[in-house]
Design a protein around this motif. Structure first.
Motif, PDB file in Angstrom:
ATOM      1  N   HIS A  49      30.174  68.357 -26.577  1.00 53.92           N
ATOM      2  CA  HIS A  49      29.755  68.503 -25.178  1.00 53.92           C
ATOM      3  C   HIS A  49      29.655  67.110 -24.561  1.00 53.92           C
ATOM      4  CE1 HIS A  49      28.888  72.728 -26.012  1.00 53.92           C
ATOM      5  NE2 HIS A  49      28.179  72.327 -27.065  1.00 53.92           N
ATOM      6  N   PHE A  50      30.619  66.799 -23.701  1.00 51.07           N
ATOM      7  CA  PHE A  50      30.586  65.521 -22.990  1.00 51.07           C
ATOM      8  C   PHE A  50      29.671  65.652 -21.767  1.00 51.07           C
ATOM      9  CE2 PHE A  50      34.691  65.011 -25.176  1.00 51.07           C
ATOM     10  CZ  PHE A  50      34.507  63.747 -25.713  1.00 51.07           C
ATOM     11  N   THR A  51      28.979  64.573 -21.453  1.00 49.71           N
ATOM     12  CA  THR A  51      28.120  64.529 -20.261  1.00 49.71           C
ATOM     13  C   THR A  51      28.907  63.894 -19.125  1.00 49.71           C
ATOM     14  OG1 THR A  51      26.184  64.260 -21.691  1.00 49.71           O
ATOM     15  CG2 THR A  51      25.921  63.734 -19.347  1.00 49.71           C
ATOM     16  N   PRO A  52      29.269  64.666 -18.069  1.00 44.48           N
ATOM     17  CA  PRO A  52      30.070  64.083 -16.981  1.00 44.48           C
ATOM     18  C   PRO A  52      29.284  63.064 -16.180  1.00 44.48           C
ATOM     19  CG  PRO A  52      29.404  66.314 -16.432  1.00 44.48           C
ATOM     20  CD  PRO A  52      28.966  66.089 -17.852  1.00 44.48           C
ATOM     21  N   LEU A  53      30.017  62.119 -15.610  1.00 43.41           N
ATOM     22  CA  LEU A  53      29.375  61.080 -14.797  1.00 43.41           C
ATOM     23  C   LEU A  53      28.777  61.664 -13.533  1.00 43.41           C
ATOM     24  CD1 LEU A  53      28.817  58.051 -14.295  1.00 43.41           C
ATOM     25  CD2 LEU A  53      31.078  57.909 -13.240  1.00 43.41           C
ATOM     26  N   ASP A  54      29.505  62.591 -12.903  1.00 47.68           N
ATOM     27  CA  ASP A  54      29.029  63.257 -11.685  1.00 47.68           C
ATOM     28  C   ASP A  54      29.194  64.756 -11.881  1.00 47.68           C
ATOM     29  OD1 ASP A  54      28.248  64.003  -9.202  1.00 47.68           O
ATOM     30  OD2 ASP A  54      29.770  62.879  -8.090  1.00 47.68           O
ATOM     31  N   PRO A  55      28.132  65.498 -12.148  1.00 48.34           N
ATOM     32  CA  PRO A  55      28.264  66.944 -12.392  1.00 48.34           C
ATOM     33  C   PRO A  55      28.789  67.727 -11.199  1.00 48.34           C
ATOM     34  CG  PRO A  55      26.135  66.120 -13.168  1.00 48.34           C
ATOM     35  CD  PRO A  55      26.758  65.030 -12.349  1.00 48.34           C
ATOM     36  N   SER A  56      28.711  67.165 -10.000  1.00 49.22           N
ATOM     37  CA  SER A  56      29.162  67.900  -8.817  1.00 49.22           C
ATOM     38  C   SER A  56      30.683  67.936  -8.691  1.00 49.22           C
ATOM     39  CB  SER A  56      28.560  67.272  -7.560  1.00 49.22           C
ATOM     40  OG  SER A  56      28.993  65.921  -7.416  1.00 49.22           O
ATOM     41  N   LEU A  57      31.397  67.066  -9.407  1.00 49.43           N
ATOM     42  CA  LEU A  57      32.853  67.019  -9.312  1.00 49.43           C
ATOM     43  C   LEU A  57      33.477  68.121 -10.156  1.00 49.43           C
ATOM     44  CD1 LEU A  57      33.478  63.160  -9.578  1.00 49.43           C
ATOM     45  CD2 LEU A  57      33.412  64.562  -7.506  1.00 49.43           C
ATOM     46  N   ASP A  58      34.613  68.659  -9.653  1.00 51.80           N
ATOM     47  CA  ASP A  58      35.337  69.640 -10.440  1.00 51.80           C
ATOM     48  C   ASP A  58      36.180  68.923 -11.500  1.00 51.80           C
ATOM     49  OD1 ASP A  58      37.102  68.459  -8.766  1.00 51.80           O
ATOM     50  OD2 ASP A  58      38.076  70.290  -8.073  1.00 51.80           O
ATOM     51  N   ARG A  59      36.909  69.710 -12.310  1.00 51.29           N
ATOM     52  CA  ARG A  59      37.634  69.128 -13.433  1.00 51.29           C
ATOM     53  C   ARG A  59      38.762  68.220 -12.974  1.00 51.29           C
ATOM     54  NH1 ARG A  59      38.872  69.274 -18.676  1.00 51.29           N
ATOM     55  NH2 ARG A  59      41.071  69.207 -19.289  1.00 51.29           N
ATOM     56  N   VAL A  60      39.505  68.626 -11.924  1.00 51.23           N
ATOM     57  CA  VAL A  60      40.637  67.825 -11.453  1.00 51.23           C
ATOM     58  C   VAL A  60      40.156  66.480 -10.918  1.00 51.23           C
ATOM     59  CG1 VAL A  60      42.572  67.738  -9.855  1.00 51.23           C
ATOM     60  CG2 VAL A  60      41.972  69.901 -10.966  1.00 51.23           C
ATOM     61  N   ALA A  61      39.099  66.517 -10.115  1.00 48.96           N
ATOM     62  CA  ALA A  61      38.568  65.264  -9.573  1.00 48.96           C
ATOM     63  C   ALA A  61      37.968  64.391 -10.666  1.00 48.96           C
ATOM     64  CB  ALA A  61      37.515  65.579  -8.506  1.00 48.96           C
ATOM     65  N   LEU A  62      37.417  65.026 -11.691  1.00 48.05           N
ATOM     66  CA  LEU A  62      36.822  64.250 -12.775  1.00 48.05           C
ATOM     67  C   LEU A  62      37.890  63.543 -13.600  1.00 48.05           C
ATOM     68  CD1 LEU A  62      34.045  63.626 -14.089  1.00 48.05           C
ATOM     69  CD2 LEU A  62      34.483  65.540 -15.637  1.00 48.05           C
ATOM     70  N   LEU A  63      39.032  64.217 -13.827  1.00 43.54           N
ATOM     71  CA  LEU A  63      40.095  63.613 -14.628  1.00 43.54           C
ATOM     72  C   LEU A  63      40.794  62.482 -13.895  1.00 43.54           C
ATOM     73  CD1 LEU A  63      41.708  66.762 -16.279  1.00 43.54           C
ATOM     74  CD2 LEU A  63      40.119  65.133 -17.295  1.00 43.54           C
ATOM     75  N   ASN A  64      40.744  62.491 -12.581  1.00 44.00           N
ATOM     76  CA  ASN A  64      41.388  61.420 -11.810  1.00 44.00           C
ATOM     77  C   ASN A  64      40.593  60.121 -11.824  1.00 44.00           C
ATOM     78  OD1 ASN A  64      43.554  63.052 -11.101  1.00 44.00           O
ATOM     79  ND2 ASN A  64      42.524  63.816  -9.258  1.00 44.00           N
ATOM     80  N   ARG A  65      39.387  60.158 -12.296  1.00 38.00           N
ATOM     81  CA  ARG A  65      38.547  58.958 -12.312  1.00 38.00           C
ATOM     82  C   ARG A  65      38.760  58.194 -13.613  1.00 38.00           C
ATOM     83  NH1 ARG A  65      32.674  59.932  -9.749  1.00 38.00           N
ATOM     84  NH2 ARG A  65      32.817  57.685 -10.041  1.00 38.00           N
ATOM     85  N   GLN A  66      38.550  56.890 -13.542  1.00 33.64           N
ATOM     86  CA  GLN A  66      38.689  56.048 -14.723  1.00 33.64           C
ATOM     87  C   GLN A  66      37.537  56.274 -15.693  1.00 33.64           C
ATOM     88  OE1 GLN A  66      41.329  54.187 -15.305  1.00 33.64           O
ATOM     89  NE2 GLN A  66      40.597  53.318 -17.255  1.00 33.64           N
ATOM     90  N   GLU A  67      36.310  56.340 -15.188  1.00 35.18           N
ATOM     91  CA  GLU A  67      35.130  56.613 -16.004  1.00 35.18           C
ATOM     92  C   GLU A  67      34.700  58.049 -15.735  1.00 35.18           C
ATOM     93  OE1 GLU A  67      32.228  53.709 -15.016  1.00 35.18           O
ATOM     94  OE2 GLU A  67      33.322  52.033 -15.939  1.00 35.18           O
ATOM     95  N   ARG A  68      34.850  58.889 -16.754  1.00 38.40           N
ATOM     96  CA  ARG A  68      34.591  60.314 -16.557  1.00 38.40           C
ATOM     97  C   ARG A  68      33.287  60.772 -17.182  1.00 38.40           C
ATOM     98  NH1 ARG A  68      40.387  60.312 -17.449  1.00 38.40           N
ATOM     99  NH2 ARG A  68      40.121  60.553 -19.710  1.00 38.40           N
ATOM    100  N   TYR A  69      32.946  60.204 -18.350  1.00 46.27           N
ATOM    101  CA  TYR A  69      31.791  60.690 -19.088  1.00 46.27           C
ATOM    102  C   TYR A  69      30.843  59.537 -19.390  1.00 46.27           C
ATOM    103  CZ  TYR A  69      34.934  64.635 -19.785  1.00 46.27           C
ATOM    104  OH  TYR A  69      35.791  65.671 -19.584  1.00 46.27           O
ATOM    105  N   VAL A  70      29.574  59.897 -19.603  1.00 46.64           N
ATOM    106  CA  VAL A  70      28.541  58.908 -19.906  1.00 46.64           C
ATOM    107  C   VAL A  70      27.778  59.356 -21.136  1.00 46.64           C
ATOM    108  CG1 VAL A  70      28.287  58.167 -17.510  1.00 46.64           C
ATOM    109  CG2 VAL A  70      26.897  60.067 -18.376  1.00 46.64           C
ATOM    110  N   CYS A  71      26.991  58.437 -21.680  1.00 47.58           N
ATOM    111  CA  CYS A  71      26.133  58.749 -22.822  1.00 47.58           C
ATOM    112  C   CYS A  71      25.033  59.704 -22.376  1.00 47.58           C
ATOM    113  CB  CYS A  71      25.537  57.460 -23.390  1.00 47.58           C
ATOM    114  SG  CYS A  71      24.350  57.723 -24.727  1.00 47.58           S
TER     115      CYS A  71
END
Length: 300
Positions: A200-222
């Motif tokens: 289970h990865f913790t997304p950087l911004d939970p409000s973003l959908d999957r497509v918008a999340l994959l387009n970002r350089q930093e997607r997940y955080v600790c």
């Protein structure tokens, strides 16, 4: 400038650049290329599909896979093992039947040799009135085949390439008994479906959908320190909860109490799985960045 000057062939020295250029054009010799960042997968990508994982799972060795991809791989390997085992059993039965036929033929030959030896032992009664005539006839008959005997025996012993029985035969390759264990495509160790651990990865911004999340350089955080995760950050997966944390968080915070910060369960050293991530494009990352292509070599 002449054409030879442009091709750098007018010099008296065969340079290293010319040698590499000619080797690449000839199609011979092993080629090695240094990989860049674009040729290395991201830490959250599947090791089979090389795409970002939707339902990620990790093996006990720390290799990340897409759940659907690794399950299809395991099922495919099981069907291949079943086919190989069937072929091996068929070969085993054929060898067993051949051995039985050979043993029967050997017994038959042994019986025939015994019969001939027994017939030679039995002696016939000698008639004293005809013994001299028989000796003369036997001597004359034995003299005739003695002259033609060496020719026939020499003709039978000479090999001939055109005789089918004397031509070489290619024996079938014997199959080895296949292993029933399915091996991991990355580590080469046995792998089972029950060994796969959900991640289970913790997304950087939970409000973003999957497509918008994959387009970002930093997607997940600790999950604990909220530090950005990437190929340059050593990560670890906690087995009870499946959360991904940084290795620094494990060393400084989690190993003090050995308690999962998300689920609250007690941890052991086996429950902390270092995640195998890709390289960063730099040699200091510890990942082999050179790719080699083995090609035929011209020998003098």
């Amino acid at each position: 400038m002449t054409r030879h000057g442009k091709n750098c062939t007018a010099g008296a020295v065969y340079t290293y650049h010319e040698k590499r250029k000619d080797t690449a054009a000839s199609g011979y010799g092993t080629q090695s290329v240094r990989l860049g960042k674009d040729a290395i997968k991201d830490f959250d990508c599947c090791c089979l599909s090389l795409q970002p994982c939707q339902v990620p799972v990790v093996t006990p060795d720390g290799y990340l896979y897409e759940k659907q991809a690794i399950l299809e791989y395991i099922l495919h390997q099981k069907t291949e093992i079943a086919k190989k085992m069937k072929a091996y059993e068929k070969q085993k039965q054929a060898l067993k039947s051949n051995n039985q036929l050979e043993s029967k033929s050997e017994e038959r030959q042994r019986v025939e040799r015994f019969k001939t030896s027994e017939h030679n032992i039995v002696s016939k009664p000698i008639n004293p009135f005809t013994s001299g005539q028989k000796k003369d006839s036997e001597a004359s008959s034995s003299a005739e085949p003695s002259t033609a005997g060496p020719a026939t025996t020499s003709g039978q012993s000479l090999p001939s390439f055109w005789i089918p029985s004397l031509t070489p035969e290619a024996k079938p390759t014997l199959l080895k008994k296949p292993s029933k264990a399915v091996l991991c495509p990355m580590s080469g160790r046995p792998i089972k479906m029950n060994d796969l651990i959900p991640v289970h990865f913790t997304p950087l911004d939970p409000s973003l959908d999957r497509v918008a999340l994959l387009n970002r350089q930093e997607r997940y955080v600790c999950a604990v320190t909220r530090d950005a995760l990437g190929n340059s950050v050593p990560c670890a997966v906690l087995r009870p909860s499946g959360t991904v944390v940084t290795q620094e968080c494990v060393e400084k915070l989690i190993k003090k109490d050995m308690i999962d910060p998300v689920s609250g369960e007690k941890l052991t050293d086996r429950d902390i799985i270092p995640l195998q991530r890709g390289g960063t494009g730099f040699a200091a990352s510890g990942v082999d960045l050179s790719a080699k292509e083995a090609r035929p070599v011209m020998q003098a």
